[in-house]
Scaffold this motif. Structure first.
Motif, PDB file in Angstrom:
ATOM      1  N   ARG A   1       4.258   4.759   3.226  1.00 16.17           N
ATOM      2  CA  ARG A   1       4.087   6.111   3.754  1.00 16.17           C
ATOM      3  C   ARG A   1       5.184   6.439   4.761  1.00 16.17           C
ATOM      4  NH1 ARG A   1      -1.763   6.350   3.733  1.00 16.17           N
ATOM      5  NH2 ARG A   1      -2.342   7.865   2.131  1.00 16.17           N
TER       6      ARG A   1
ATOM      7  N   ARG B   1       8.335   7.130   2.832  1.00 16.17           N
ATOM      8  CA  ARG B   1       8.089   7.874   1.595  1.00 16.17           C
ATOM      9  C   ARG B   1       9.249   8.763   1.176  1.00 16.17           C
ATOM     10  NH1 ARG B   1       5.748  12.519  -0.576  1.00 16.17           N
ATOM     11  NH2 ARG B   1       4.319  12.110  -2.315  1.00 16.17           N
TER      12      ARG B   1
ATOM     13  N   GLN C   1       7.572   7.209  -5.130  1.00 16.67           N
ATOM     14  CA  GLN C   1       7.102   8.210  -4.173  1.00 16.67           C
ATOM     15  C   GLN C   1       5.851   8.918  -4.692  1.00 16.67           C
ATOM     16  OE1 GLN C   1       8.946  12.350  -2.830  1.00 16.67           O
ATOM     17  NE2 GLN C   1      10.187  10.638  -2.091  1.00 16.67           N
TER      18      GLN C   1
ATOM     19  N   ARG D   1       0.424  11.646   0.191  1.00 17.56           N
ATOM     20  CA  ARG D   1       0.840  12.151   1.496  1.00 17.56           C
ATOM     21  C   ARG D   1      -0.246  11.864   2.524  1.00 17.56           C
ATOM     22  NH1 ARG D   1       1.728  16.029  -2.408  1.00 17.56           N
ATOM     23  NH2 ARG D   1       3.916  16.465  -2.891  1.00 17.56           N
ATOM     24  N   SER D   2       0.174  11.527   3.717  1.00 15.85           N
ATOM     25  CA  SER D   2      -0.768  11.235   4.787  1.00 15.85           C
ATOM     26  C   SER D   2      -1.423  12.519   5.292  1.00 15.85           C
ATOM     27  CB  SER D   2      -0.047  10.540   5.941  1.00 15.85           C
ATOM     28  OG  SER D   2      -0.942  10.239   6.980  1.00 15.85           O
ATOM     29  N   ARG D   3      -2.710  12.427   5.602  1.00 15.29           N
ATOM     30  CA  ARG D   3      -3.406  13.560   6.202  1.00 15.29           C
ATOM     31  C   ARG D   3      -4.523  13.043   7.100  1.00 15.29           C
ATOM     32  NH1 ARG D   3      -5.338  13.612   0.759  1.00 15.29           N
ATOM     33  NH2 ARG D   3      -7.615  13.523   0.602  1.00 15.29           N
TER      34      ARG D   3
ATOM     35  N   GLU E   1      -1.817  14.255  -7.709  1.00 13.22           N
ATOM     36  CA  GLU E   1      -1.044  14.723  -6.557  1.00 13.22           C
ATOM     37  C   GLU E   1       0.435  14.429  -6.719  1.00 13.22           C
ATOM     38  OE1 GLU E   1      -0.663  13.064  -2.153  1.00 13.22           O
ATOM     39  OE2 GLU E   1      -2.581  14.100  -2.411  1.00 13.22           O
TER      40      GLU E   1
ATOM     41  N   GLU F   1       2.457  20.455  -6.562  1.00 10.17           N
ATOM     42  CA  GLU F   1       2.480  20.899  -5.170  1.00 10.17           C
ATOM     43  C   GLU F   1       1.141  21.495  -4.758  1.00 10.17           C
ATOM     44  OE1 GLU F   1       4.921  20.357  -2.964  1.00 10.17           O
ATOM     45  OE2 GLU F   1       5.829  19.198  -4.580  1.00 10.17           O
TER      46      GLU F   1
END
Length: 430
Positions: A137, A140, A148, A153-155, A406, A410
């Motif tokens: 991450r 990334r 990738q 994606r981090s959240r 994902e 987008e």
């Protein structure tokens, strides 16, 4: 289907299971119409009926070949064929037996063996996978696009609720979800809290065994199942009556513990009990909502106020126009169809129509790594269907599917329970 299983196989536990399943097949071919790999490749041997013939030949004593292994490797184990089959052929159990037999008889090239070993031993061990995901991450943006795409994606995950409740529900501590998408477990715990139940994670529990099972590591898969049963059993003896599994792929596996350990004198009874108590979040929520079919206000305030808020603002979760992708492990493996969609509508979601919703997205555990080209084609087809009515958000029910989708769009992709968590948190009390 007439069978003449080889003597060395017919009197084994696997042989009896295979014989019973094979005899139900009537060669009708309905399964090919809903098989994702047959639709792409157009090869009979890359459809369920063809694969059944290939496995039957090995079970009757013919030699397994590299080609046999190839066609079984290409199977997603999506079990769409089971949903379609008018004769009730349990293809998933049959292919488990067939793969094990072929794996024992065909030597893989060393690169394949190394890849499968790495997947089996790293993805299933939190102490290895978690730090690897954190590093991935962090770097990334620098990773090659194919890698990738496999790093979500981090959240923010939000807070884990701390209030005590009399009702307790066991929550599976799965191998990859905690590192890839920790927000799912946090959202699940908050939804349980809102409905008056406390989520507990049993010390010593972990990977459900599905990844090892589908990589033909039967010994490792059964060891994982026994470890979880041992970890959960004290809570079950204390009265816990639900094991909630919010990754539908893991749900299929745990619900199959009774079958997998049916011949284990020590664990058979406990495994059957665990399988009976295992449930998807939608099954648990349906039971909770059964006595209140329409009053959203009373549902959204069960348990009162307090620390149930997500404590994060995820703009994607405010979307009401959504497309739902039911994972194969939910609709075919667990035979749960239309029920998540009904709950989403009940809480105000505007669901977009999704053509060919029965078809696999191509994730299928490690399939996206081992069969990247087929997996990408299936993902592209699935995303085209999901994007058909321009949803603001894509929802699903399995961490593998979520990460896979994902990586190709987008449009925000979330677990449906994350959406429900946010919806309940912002619903005014009545």
């Amino acid at each position: 289907m007439e069978t003449r299983l080889a003597r060395w196989f017919s009197d084994t536990h696997d042989g009896r299971v295979a014989d019973e399943i094979l005899r139900k097949c009537v060669h009708c071919g309905f399964c090919t119409a809903t098989c994702p790999t047959y639709q792409i490749l157009g090869d009979e041997n890359d459809g369920p009926r063809g694969r059944i013939y290939l496995m039957k030949a090995v079970m009757e004593g013919e030699p397994a070949t590299r080609e046999t292994l190839l066609h079984l490797d290409r199977c997603l184990t999506c079990r769409s064929c089971e949903t379609t089959c008018p004769s009730g052929v349990r293809y998933g159990h049959l292919v488990d037996v067939g793969r094990k037999l072929v794996e024992e008889r065909v030597s893989r090239p060393w690169r394949e063996r190394l890849t499968r070993l790495a997947l089996r031993e790293t993805l299933t061990r939190r102490w290895l996978f978690d730090p690897a995901m954190r590093v991935a991450r962090r770097f990334r943006p620098l990773l090659p696009p194919p890698i990738q795409a496999k790093v979500p994606r981090s959240r923010p995950a939000g807070a884990w609720p701390t209030r005590g409740h009399r009702e307790r529900v066991l929550l599976l501590d799965s191998c990859t979800q905690g590192a890839m998408m920790p927000a799912i477990d946090r959202a699940t715990a908050r939804v349980l809290d809102r409905f008056g139940a406390r989520a507990i994670v049993a010390r010593g529990s972990g990977c459900c065994g599905a990844l090892r099972h589908h990589l033909a590591d039967e010994r490792g898969a059964l060891a994982a199942a026994r470890r979880n049963i041992d970890a959960w059993w004290p809570s079950l003896e204390e009265g816990v009556e639900a094991i909630l599994i919010n990754a539908s792929g893991c749900g299929v596996m745990v619900k199959d513990y009774g079958h997998l350990l049916r011949n284990d004198a020590r664990y058979a009874e406990r495994a059957a009990r665990v399988a009976e108590l295992a449930c998807d979040p939608i099954e648990w929520l349906e039971r909770k909502l059964a006595g209140d079919p329409s009053d959203l206000g009373s549902v959204s305030t069960v348990g009162g106020a307090g620390d149930q808020s997500p404590d994060v603002e995820d703009p994607a979760l405010a979307a009401m126009r959504v497309a739902f992708h039911p994972p194969c492990t939910l609709q075919h493996g667990q035979a749960i169809t239309g029920r998540v969609e009904a709950l989403l509508r009940r809480f105000g979601a505007q669901l977009c129509a999704v053509p060919d919703a029965h078809l696999c997205c191509g994730s299928a555990g490690t399939y996206s790594v081992l069969q990247p080209e087929l997996s990408r084609q299936l993902r592209d087809r699935k995303l085209e269907a999901l994007h058909g009515q321009n949803p603001a958000l894509i929802l699903s029910a399995n961490v593998g599917c979520l990460a896979h989708l994902e990586g190709g769009t987008e449009t925000p992709v979330r677990h449906w329970i994350e959406w429900l968590d946010a919806r309940l948190a912002h619903e005014p009390a009545r």
